[in-house]
Design a protein around this motif. Sequence first.
Motif, short mmCIF file in Angstrom:
data_model
loop_
_atom_site.label_atom_id
_atom_site.label_comp_id
_atom_site.label_asym_id
_atom_site.label_seq_id
_atom_site.Cartn_x
_atom_site.Cartn_y
_atom_site.Cartn_z
N LEU B 33 14.95 3.32 6.62
CA LEU B 33 14.64 3.43 8.05
C LEU B 33 15.74 4.16 8.82
CD1 LEU B 33 13.23 -0.14 8.82
CD2 LEU B 33 12.05 1.85 7.94
N TYR B 34 17.00 3.94 8.44
CA TYR B 34 18.10 4.64 9.13
C TYR B 34 19.32 4.68 8.23
CZ TYR B 34 19.62 -0.15 10.44
OH TYR B 34 20.01 -1.46 10.43
N ASP B 35 20.31 5.48 8.65
CA ASP B 35 21.52 5.66 7.86
C ASP B 35 22.42 4.42 7.99
OD1 ASP B 35 23.82 6.46 6.63
OD2 ASP B 35 24.30 8.06 8.06
N LEU B 36 22.60 3.70 6.90
CA LEU B 36 23.37 2.46 6.94
C LEU B 36 24.84 2.70 7.30
CD1 LEU B 36 21.98 0.49 3.84
CD2 LEU B 36 21.13 0.54 6.19
N SER B 37 25.31 3.94 7.14
CA SER B 37 26.71 4.25 7.49
C SER B 37 26.96 4.12 8.99
CB SER B 37 27.07 5.67 7.04
OG SER B 37 26.85 5.80 5.66
N ARG B 38 25.90 4.04 9.77
CA ARG B 38 26.08 3.87 11.22
C ARG B 38 26.57 2.46 11.58
NH1 ARG B 38 22.02 5.24 15.41
NH2 ARG B 38 24.00 5.22 16.49
N LEU B 39 26.32 1.50 10.69
CA LEU B 39 26.62 0.10 11.00
C LEU B 39 28.11 -0.19 10.94
CD1 LEU B 39 23.76 -1.38 8.80
CD2 LEU B 39 23.83 -1.35 11.32
N GLY B 40 28.56 -1.14 11.75
CA GLY B 40 29.94 -1.57 11.70
C GLY B 40 30.28 -2.15 10.33
N ALA B 41 29.38 -2.96 9.81
CA ALA B 41 29.52 -3.56 8.48
C ALA B 41 28.14 -4.08 8.10
CB ALA B 41 30.54 -4.71 8.50
N ILE B 42 28.03 -4.59 6.88
CA ILE B 42 26.79 -5.25 6.47
C ILE B 42 27.14 -6.59 5.85
CG2 ILE B 42 24.79 -5.20 4.92
CD1 ILE B 42 24.89 -2.14 5.01
N MET B 43 26.55 -7.65 6.38
CA MET B 43 26.69 -8.97 5.76
C MET B 43 25.49 -9.14 4.82
SD MET B 43 27.74 -11.08 9.17
CE MET B 43 29.43 -11.66 9.35
N ILE B 44 25.75 -9.05 3.53
CA ILE B 44 24.61 -9.11 2.59
C ILE B 44 24.16 -10.55 2.37
CG2 ILE B 44 25.06 -6.92 1.43
CD1 ILE B 44 26.44 -8.52 -0.82
N LYS B 45 22.95 -10.65 1.84
CA LYS B 45 22.33 -11.95 1.57
C LYS B 45 23.20 -12.76 0.62
CE LYS B 45 17.84 -13.80 0.13
NZ LYS B 45 17.88 -14.89 1.13
N ALA B 46 23.19 -14.08 0.80
CA ALA B 46 24.07 -14.96 0.04
C ALA B 46 23.93 -14.76 -1.47
CB ALA B 46 23.76 -16.42 0.38
N ALA B 47 25.08 -14.75 -2.13
CA ALA B 47 25.12 -14.68 -3.59
C ALA B 47 25.50 -16.05 -4.14
CB ALA B 47 26.14 -13.64 -4.03
N THR B 48 24.81 -16.48 -5.17
CA THR B 48 25.19 -17.70 -5.88
C THR B 48 25.52 -17.33 -7.33
OG1 THR B 48 22.86 -18.16 -6.34
CG2 THR B 48 23.83 -19.27 -4.45
N HIS B 49 26.15 -18.26 -8.04
CA HIS B 49 26.58 -18.00 -9.41
C HIS B 49 25.39 -17.63 -10.30
CE1 HIS B 49 28.65 -19.65 -13.25
NE2 HIS B 49 28.75 -18.36 -13.15
N GLN B 50 24.39 -18.49 -10.31
CA GLN B 50 23.16 -18.24 -11.06
C GLN B 50 22.08 -17.74 -10.11
OE1 GLN B 50 22.97 -18.49 -14.30
NE2 GLN B 50 25.05 -19.35 -14.53
N PRO B 51 21.07 -17.04 -10.65
CA PRO B 51 19.94 -16.66 -9.79
C PRO B 51 19.30 -17.92 -9.20
CG PRO B 51 19.77 -15.59 -11.95
CD PRO B 51 20.89 -16.58 -12.04
N ARG B 52 18.79 -17.81 -7.98
CA ARG B 52 18.10 -18.94 -7.34
C ARG B 52 16.72 -18.50 -6.90
NH1 ARG B 52 20.62 -23.65 -4.99
NH2 ARG B 52 18.74 -23.69 -3.71
N LEU B 53 15.72 -19.36 -7.17
CA LEU B 53 14.34 -19.02 -6.81
C LEU B 53 14.04 -19.34 -5.35
CD1 LEU B 53 12.35 -20.15 -9.95
CD2 LEU B 53 12.65 -17.83 -9.09
N GLY B 54 14.76 -20.26 -4.77
CA GLY B 54 14.51 -20.63 -3.38
C GLY B 54 13.45 -21.71 -3.27
N ASN B 55 13.02 -21.95 -2.05
CA ASN B 55 12.11 -23.06 -1.74
C ASN B 55 10.65 -22.64 -1.83
OD1 ASN B 55 14.24 -24.83 -1.12
ND2 ASN B 55 14.40 -24.03 0.96
N PRO B 56 9.73 -23.65 -1.92
CA PRO B 56 8.30 -23.33 -1.84
C PRO B 56 7.92 -22.78 -0.47
CG PRO B 56 8.65 -25.68 -2.36
CD PRO B 56 9.99 -25.08 -2.11
N THR B 57 6.73 -22.16 -0.37
CA THR B 57 6.25 -21.65 0.92
C THR B 57 5.35 -22.70 1.58
OG1 THR B 57 4.35 -20.61 -0.16
CG2 THR B 57 6.31 -19.26 0.15
N PRO B 58 5.11 -22.68 2.90
CA PRO B 58 5.69 -21.74 3.86
C PRO B 58 7.19 -21.93 4.06
CG PRO B 58 3.83 -22.99 4.82
CD PRO B 58 4.14 -23.61 3.53
#
Lengths: 249, 302
Positions: B33-58
């Motif tokens: 959508l746009y050039d990410l270099s324009r941003l001050g920084a990027i806080m990426i999505k949380a990383a955990t040691h092992q992959p995590r599937l997350g919660n059920p929906t909704p």
Amino acid sequence: MKHLMRILSVEEIADNIFEMVLSGEITKEMKVSGQFVHIRVSPYTENVLRRPISIANVDADKETLTIIFRAEGDGTTKMSKMQVGDDLDVLTPLGNGYPLEDFNHVLLVGGGIGVPPLHELSKQLNARGVKTTHVLGFNSKKDVFYEDEFNALGDTYITTADGTYGKEGFVTDQIELLETEFDQFYACGPKVMLKVLNDSMDIDGYISLEERMGCGIGVCYACVVPKPDGSYAKICSDGPVFKKGEILL
Amino acid sequence: MSKLAVNIPGLSLKNPIMPASGCFSFGQEFSELYDLSRLGAIMIKAATHQPRLGNPTPRVAETASGMLNAIGLQNPGVDHIIEHELKFLEKFDVPIIANVAGTAIEDYTEVAEKISQAPNVHALELNISCPNVKEGGIQFGTNVESAVRLTESVKRVSKVPVYVKLSPNVTNIVEIAQGVGEIADGLTMINTLVGMRLDKNGKPLIANKTGGLSGPAIKPVALNMIYQVRQAMPDIPIIGMGGISTVDDVLDYISVGCDAVAVGTANFTDPYVCPTLIDALDARVATMGLSHIHDIKGRAYQ
């Protein structure tokens, strides 16, 4: 991806079901059926999430698209009260739609507010010379819409759960009565309907899912559905159309 | 744009605007959508040691001027993130702040040690405030001693400065801030507030029952908490967040003492919100006749 589209009409076509026609140049690029628009329902802070709505019809020549939605919550109720001439902030086209293949005769199965995207799909299939039969399920007579539009494209059967219109029962009750040999099925509707189709149809098919969405572009991980390998697919960006068996319902 | 440039530990920001963790995935989709270099920084999505599937929906539900989410830290695990997601981000001229989560101290230190060695990770954001996972997360962030112990452990192994993301779900946020502030290089605040929405049958709508409330609804809470913490700790770097969607919101956060700000939920409302805010802030600083955006930093209590 973000476009301002002008509202040309808003009309209640069944009980609390609204048809809205939008115009904008982006329609020229909307060639795939089964994709969706993600609509900002307020320019203010009160609604932070957009509303994902499927596309019932695209007319590239007139530069219009038609959406059909049920006014259910706060956002869709606001949409139903919007005025002709207003501009809507729309993200589109989003998601992966129905792949078209050159079959002889296919079955399209829709349930309730899952019916709309099948209209554009049927139009595109018929334009390629594929014969379509439609089975559309609703709760009651007051909920039925687009029967004439589908009739113009192929044989159309309506079912209602309470028997007030068409055949009483569910879409599967009607499908059992059909003697045609279909090459493929395409479906959109509530999860319970899709699950029954997924388990009972012995031909290949494509199904389209709906779920509460956040971003609509694959970044928030809200609208996920499990896959047979234990991982998740994102409905907004991996779907909303999936091949039968690709996901667990 | 030097009037917007901000330097805080580990981070040389072109401007004080960055997407908040969890609302930007790992940047790939937004890069279309746009050039990410324009941003001050990027806080990426949380990383955990092992992959995590997350919660059920909704997993999400809209609320008045906000939303609830209970994603449950779905992510492909730290190794995959380093090999793929961070690799992809290398082509952009933008510092990455890696959000680190876990269920036990060892998980956090393992992730922190690995991810802090990635060349484009310039700082860590220690997630001791996620309300949507059963173990870890918020339980570290609501108790001063455990928050301090975890921060110490991560600080020991990290190759880059460590910012701690504070939970608003506490009785006294200044106490926690002062505790971890002794060790951490900076603070990010606030994470989401625990909330609930019911469906038509009177049952919790979100499968996890509770979710984290974000969006404009929480901005007054965040402003007050930062206002309190900033006066107790005049020097600690603070990245503020909570319901920012307009340039006036950004000014409010700087006014209560933030060095920079992060934009979360508004990325869902308008995926172009970050570049829009950067342009608007640049114009506003000129209109206001400021020599630097930090000219108004802390004016709320001065």
